[in-house]
Structure formats: C-alpha cells, structure tokens
Design a protein around this motif. Sequence first.
Motif, short mmCIF file in Angstrom:
data_model
loop_
_atom_site.label_atom_id
_atom_site.label_comp_id
_atom_site.label_asym_id
_atom_site.label_seq_id
_atom_site.Cartn_x
_atom_site.Cartn_y
_atom_site.Cartn_z
N GLU A 68 0.82 -1.21 0.00
CA GLU A 68 0.00 0.00 0.00
C GLU A 68 0.86 1.26 0.00
O GLU A 68 0.59 2.21 -0.74
N ARG A 107 -5.30 1.36 -10.99
CA ARG A 107 -4.78 0.17 -10.31
C ARG A 107 -5.10 0.24 -8.82
O ARG A 107 -5.54 -0.75 -8.23
N TRP A 108 -4.88 1.40 -8.20
CA TRP A 108 -5.18 1.56 -6.78
C TRP A 108 -6.66 1.29 -6.50
O TRP A 108 -7.01 0.56 -5.58
N GLN A 124 -8.77 -0.43 -8.02
CA GLN A 124 -9.16 -1.83 -8.19
C GLN A 124 -8.77 -2.69 -6.99
O GLN A 124 -9.34 -3.76 -6.79
N ARG A 125 -7.83 -2.18 -6.19
CA ARG A 125 -7.27 -3.01 -5.12
C ARG A 125 -7.52 -2.48 -3.71
O ARG A 125 -7.54 -3.25 -2.76
N ALA A 143 -7.76 -3.84 1.48
CA ALA A 143 -7.81 -4.30 0.09
C ALA A 143 -9.26 -4.50 -0.31
O ALA A 143 -10.10 -4.92 0.50
N SER A 144 -9.57 -4.16 -1.54
CA SER A 144 -10.94 -4.32 -2.02
C SER A 144 -11.29 -5.80 -2.11
O SER A 144 -10.46 -6.63 -2.48
#
Length: 249
Positions: free
Chosen positions: A36, A103-104, A106-107, A246-247
């Motif tokens: 992260e 990207r961030w 999504q995660r 985290a997603s």
Amino acid sequence: MSLVKELYEPYVLAARARVATEPVMRRVVDPAISPELLERFLLQYHALGVYIAEPLEGWNRRAGHRSLLLSLDTLGKSLLAHAKQASGLAQTMTEDVQVLVRRWNQRFQPVLHTERLLSQYPTDAMRSYRRLVEETLTGEFPSAQIAIEFESTLLTQMMGPHLLANVTRVLGREALEGLCALKAQSQPDAPRAVNQTRLMEELVRAMPENARTFAELSAEALELQLRFIEDCLESAEASLGTPVSASVA
C-alpha cells in the motif's frame, strides 16, 4: 579526460553520494515496504512530479534564447533543440498517474481521483526548485539550467532501476505498466539522457572557469529533489494514517 569529470564533478559528488545514503531512498527500495505504501508513494511521486516537469520545455527554451543573447550560440541552439525533447514528460507522467489511480482503485480503499491528485498544493521543496530554476534563468548564467536538469536526470538514473526492481518484487511485474516515465528516465542511453550529457560537456567547454558555480547550483537542486522525494513518501504515509483495506473481489 571529460571536462565535466575534471572541472565539474568534484564539486557535486558529495551531493550525489546522498542519493545512496538518504533514509528515504533506502526505504522506497526496501523489499519490506508495504504494498500500500509503495503504491501510494508512486502515486505521489508522479502526481506531484508533474508540477516540476511541466515547465521543462519552457525553461530550456528560455535558457536557449538568453544564451543566444549572451553570444553563446552553440549552447543556445542546443538548448532550443533540447526543449523539444523535454516537451512530453509532463504528459507521460499524467498518463502514468491515470494508470496508477485505476490500479489503486481496483485493489484498495479509499477511492482516489486523478484530478485531485494532480491539483495538490506543491510542497516547499517543489516551489523552491521552481524558484531556483527561475532565478537561474534570469541570472548571470541562464545556461546553468543544463546542469540542474542533468543532475535531476542522473538522480532518476541512480534511483530508478532500484525502485523499479522493488516494484517488481513487492507489487508484481504488472505494476510496471503505469511507470512509463520512470522507466524511460531510468535508461542512461535514452536519447534525452545522451543529449543532456552532451549539453553538459558543451556547457563546461564554453565556460570552464564557472564549472564550480554550475556544480554548486546543481547540488542545491539535487538537495531539493531529495526533499521532494521525502515529501512524496511522507504524504503517502500520512494518507495511510488509517488502515487501508484491500478491495474485496
């Protein structure tokens, strides 16, 4: 022997050595850094870096015109040609921010927005860097912009390969997708880097008696660049002051 190595480098080597010893530089290449934090650092580094990259073309163009006025014809023409090479960096970094934000999001949470990241208020180091360049362009040696940009590029060449390797270790090879600007600037044989090396030789050859002045100026710029990187890491840490989750897929 290269005039840059003989007359210029002895006065900037101490500043360059800090690239390897500064705690912030060791932290961003540490395999133990959290995914992260590394992702958030990359976002800050690119988003805030646009502020520094945006004026590059204009800086080189202005340095070129002033050099011509000072009868430094070879330097002036070279700077004007180099300005074209510097024109796309800010746009590439902006595009990288867009990829990194996707990207961030999504995660991780919270959701980030490209526009907000790009509109962050510049740090003291960022404003000081711009001010240093502006004072150089209006001062006695406008072509010293060559030395400032040379050290900035060299810093990326020194840091970039280690940072990219750590991105691969910590985030996976797919994370390199959003780092086009960093990858390009990390290559010492890239056309822009090769041209900057040639420009440095031209600068010192034209004014060998001022090589130490150029080195001291670029060492100051390098110090500001290191402070900028530290600002990026500190702001990344501050943004993670609350646990980042985290997603869930």
